[in-house]
Scaffold this motif. Structure first.
Motif, PDB file in Angstrom:
ATOM      1  N   VAL A  28     -75.887  43.381  18.795  1.00  7.65           N
ATOM      2  CA  VAL A  28     -75.487  43.095  20.179  1.00  7.65           C
ATOM      3  C   VAL A  28     -76.444  43.758  21.154  1.00  7.65           C
ATOM      4  O   VAL A  28     -76.871  43.152  22.161  1.00  7.65           O
ATOM      5  CB  VAL A  28     -74.032  43.550  20.417  1.00  7.65           C
ATOM      6  CG1 VAL A  28     -73.677  43.462  21.901  1.00  7.65           C
ATOM      7  CG2 VAL A  28     -73.072  42.712  19.594  1.00  7.65           C
ATOM      8  N   ARG A  29     -76.768  44.991  20.927  1.00 16.28           N
ATOM      9  CA  ARG A  29     -77.686  45.723  21.795  1.00 16.28           C
ATOM     10  C   ARG A  29     -79.048  45.047  21.817  1.00 16.28           C
ATOM     11  O   ARG A  29     -79.682  44.901  22.873  1.00 16.28           O
ATOM     12  CB  ARG A  29     -77.811  47.174  21.322  1.00 16.28           C
ATOM     13  CG  ARG A  29     -78.624  48.043  22.285  1.00 16.28           C
ATOM     14  CD  ARG A  29     -78.767  49.472  21.782  1.00 16.28           C
ATOM     15  NE  ARG A  29     -77.465  50.132  21.689  1.00 16.28           N
ATOM     16  CZ  ARG A  29     -76.861  50.443  20.564  1.00 16.28           C
ATOM     17  NH1 ARG A  29     -77.443  50.157  19.393  1.00 16.28           N
ATOM     18  NH2 ARG A  29     -75.688  51.047  20.569  1.00 16.28           N
ATOM     19  N   ILE A  62     -82.946  41.517  24.622  1.00 16.68           N
ATOM     20  CA  ILE A  62     -83.732  40.286  24.656  1.00 16.68           C
ATOM     21  C   ILE A  62     -83.352  39.444  25.862  1.00 16.68           C
ATOM     22  O   ILE A  62     -84.198  38.873  26.578  1.00 16.68           O
ATOM     23  CB  ILE A  62     -83.536  39.499  23.345  1.00 16.68           C
ATOM     24  CG1 ILE A  62     -84.130  40.276  22.175  1.00 16.68           C
ATOM     25  CG2 ILE A  62     -84.169  38.121  23.440  1.00 16.68           C
ATOM     26  CD1 ILE A  62     -83.846  39.669  20.816  1.00 16.68           C
ATOM     27  N   ALA A  63     -82.007  39.310  26.161  1.00 16.63           N
ATOM     28  CA  ALA A  63     -81.546  38.517  27.299  1.00 16.63           C
ATOM     29  C   ALA A  63     -82.066  39.086  28.610  1.00 16.63           C
ATOM     30  O   ALA A  63     -82.512  38.347  29.510  1.00 16.63           O
ATOM     31  CB  ALA A  63     -80.015  38.467  27.308  1.00 16.63           C
ATOM     32  N   ILE A  64     -81.992  40.412  28.737  1.00 14.69           N
ATOM     33  CA  ILE A  64     -82.498  41.049  29.953  1.00 14.69           C
ATOM     34  C   ILE A  64     -83.989  40.787  30.109  1.00 14.69           C
ATOM     35  O   ILE A  64     -84.477  40.471  31.211  1.00 14.69           O
ATOM     36  CB  ILE A  64     -82.203  42.551  29.925  1.00 14.69           C
ATOM     37  CG1 ILE A  64     -80.692  42.787  30.017  1.00 14.69           C
ATOM     38  CG2 ILE A  64     -82.915  43.280  31.047  1.00 14.69           C
ATOM     39  CD1 ILE A  64     -80.278  44.227  29.806  1.00 14.69           C
ATOM     40  N   ALA A  65     -84.717  40.907  29.022  1.00 15.18           N
ATOM     41  CA  ALA A  65     -86.158  40.678  29.091  1.00 15.18           C
ATOM     42  C   ALA A  65     -86.467  39.239  29.486  1.00 15.18           C
ATOM     43  O   ALA A  65     -87.326  38.975  30.346  1.00 15.18           O
ATOM     44  CB  ALA A  65     -86.789  41.023  27.746  1.00 15.18           C
ATOM     45  N   VAL A  66     -85.748  38.282  28.876  1.00 15.30           N
ATOM     46  CA  VAL A  66     -85.971  36.865  29.209  1.00 15.30           C
ATOM     47  C   VAL A  66     -85.595  36.599  30.667  1.00 15.30           C
ATOM     48  O   VAL A  66     -86.295  35.885  31.411  1.00 15.30           O
ATOM     49  CB  VAL A  66     -85.174  35.973  28.247  1.00 15.30           C
ATOM     50  CG1 VAL A  66     -85.223  34.516  28.710  1.00 15.30           C
ATOM     51  CG2 VAL A  66     -85.705  36.103  26.837  1.00 15.30           C
ATOM     52  N   GLY A  67     -84.431  37.163  31.140  1.00 14.66           N
ATOM     53  CA  GLY A  67     -84.015  36.977  32.535  1.00 14.66           C
ATOM     54  C   GLY A  67     -85.051  37.517  33.497  1.00 14.66           C
ATOM     55  O   GLY A  67     -85.353  36.894  34.530  1.00 14.66           O
TER      56      GLY A  67
END
Length: 418
Positions: free
Chosen positions: A373-374, A379-384
């Motif tokens: 999850v972490r 990864i989501a934060i980096a992509v955003g």
């Protein structure tokens, strides 16, 4: 009558003096003569304490020194004696120059030979064989103080070439048999040797080689007293088998010995077993075969200590064909004793172990999920962030573009016709 008695008395006195002179060998000026028939001779020149080695002078005046002499001369330097052996010595008068002890002077040894007991034609693998050899001078045991206790007796066994050739028949090249040293002993009064320095070697030979036909070479020497004998022997397999049966609870442990009826006398088997406990204490168990039997059992208990035990022993028997007593050494072996197992407690412990293992697996799964999850969040934060940067860049570029277009419109309107 008085003259006759006086003559007899003078004759006895001269005879006794001559005999005493010959045994102690008080050579005049340390000179001695070597006969032309002597092929090999050994001189023992006794010196005073803390004196240098003597100088040996040949009949032609040539000198030999402890540190310089030809190859056919062997010289051993001891604290109070020089032991010198010469092959093919020059006949004539020799002389030893040095601080020769007036008490012992010089001793000459000739006709040195080695005599040994004849080994049995049948010897068994694992057997301990008592063996005696004598170092002789003029057919009498050689006794030399402080010298013979450093003379060694060496017994070497070499398998016959035909035995080795058959064993390696599949190979293209013949391999020469390798000599095996089965013992090296000293006349020092230790072990089976009764007296130190008496020229008699009594030793115990451990027969550890494989069965087959062997040449036995017996040599003795310390660089000076060099002699050798050779014999042929056959080594046969051990004429008995042993089996260890470990007891449980109150049942004793057992060492079962089963002899070959054709080789061993019935009823002659006996054994002694030594047991070493985990606390290093020792105990001994002994037994013998019944009359007419070739099997026997030695039983013994442990001390109820948990740990590793070791046992070894000796087996005794007589050869049936010759009645020769045989002695065999049993190699050291080990066994373990563990405590009584509580089944209920063991089951409970296994259940607790299973639960602990299951709990550990669940915790590992939870930890892995959290890490996943972490990792997904990162990864989501980096992509955003990347998307925001790209969108922001596009917006900035679009605004700049519109501003550039608006700035260019007034000029275009002035150039249009009215």
């Amino acid at each position: 009558m008085q003259r006759i008695m006086l003559a007899i008395a003078m004759w006895l006195l001269l005879t006794v003096g001559a005999v005493a002179s010959e045994s102690s060998m008080p050579f005049l000026d340390n000179r001695f003569r070597v006969d032309e028939t002597v092929d090999r001779i050994t001189f023992l020149v006794y010196r005073q304490e803390r004196s240098k080695p003597v100088t040996l002078v040949r009949p032609d005046g040539k000198k030999y020194y402890a540190w310089r002499h030809p190859s056919h001369v062997r010289w051993i330097e001891e604290p109070t004696v020089d032991v010198i052996t010469i092959e093919r010595p020059m006949p004539g008068p020799w002389q030893a120059i040095g601080k020769v002890s007036p008490k012992n002077n010089i001793q000459i040894i000739s006709q040195l030979s080695l005599k040994a007991e004849t080994l049995p034609q049948r010897i068994y693998q694992g057997e301990k064989l008592k063996f005696t050899a004598w170092l002789m001078s003029d057919d009498e045991p050689l006794i030399v103080e402080n010298i013979l206790d450093r003379v060694n007796l060496r017994v070497v066994m070499t398998r016959y070439l035909e035995e080795q050739t058959q064993k390696n028949s599949q190979q293209s090249e013949k391999i020469a048999p390798v000599p095996i040293v089965i013992g090296e002993f000293f006349d020092n009064g230790e072990g089976l040797d009764e007296r130190s320095g008496d020229g008699v070697f009594t030793v115990e030979l451990p027969i550890s080689v494989e069965p087959g036909k062997y040449n036995v070479r017996i040599t003795t020497g310390n660089g000076v007293f060099l002699r050798a004998l050779e014999q042929e022997v056959f080594i046969y397999p051990t004429p008995f088998v042993t089996r260890f049966v470990q007891g449980e609870g109150d049942t004793p442990h057992q060492v079962v010995v089963r002899g070959e009826p054709a080789t061993l006398e019935t009823g002659s088997l006996a054994a002694s077993i030594e047991l070493l406990q985990p606390d290093d204490s020792q105990s001994v168990a002994q037994d013998q075969a019944d009359k007419g039997e070739n099997d026997m059992v030695v039983s013994f208990h442990d001390s109820d200590q948990i740990g590793t035990y070791s046992w070894s022993g000796t087996v005794y028997a007589n050869e049936s064909a010759t009645g020769r007593p045989l002695v065999f050494e049993l190699p050291n072996r080990t066994f373990s004793v563990v405590g009584t197992i509580d089944l209920a407690k063991a089951e409970q412990m296994q259940k607790a172990a299973r639960e602990a293992r299951k709990k550990a697996e669940q915790e590992a799964q939870i930890l892995a999920h959290r890490q996943q999850v972490r990792q997904n969040a990162i990864i989501a934060i980096a992509v955003g962030n990347v998307v925001l940067i790209v969108v922001g860049g596009l917006i900035w570029w679009f605004i700049r573009r519109r501003r550039a277009i608006k700035a260019s419109l007034p000029e275009m309107q002035l150039k249009m016709p009215g």
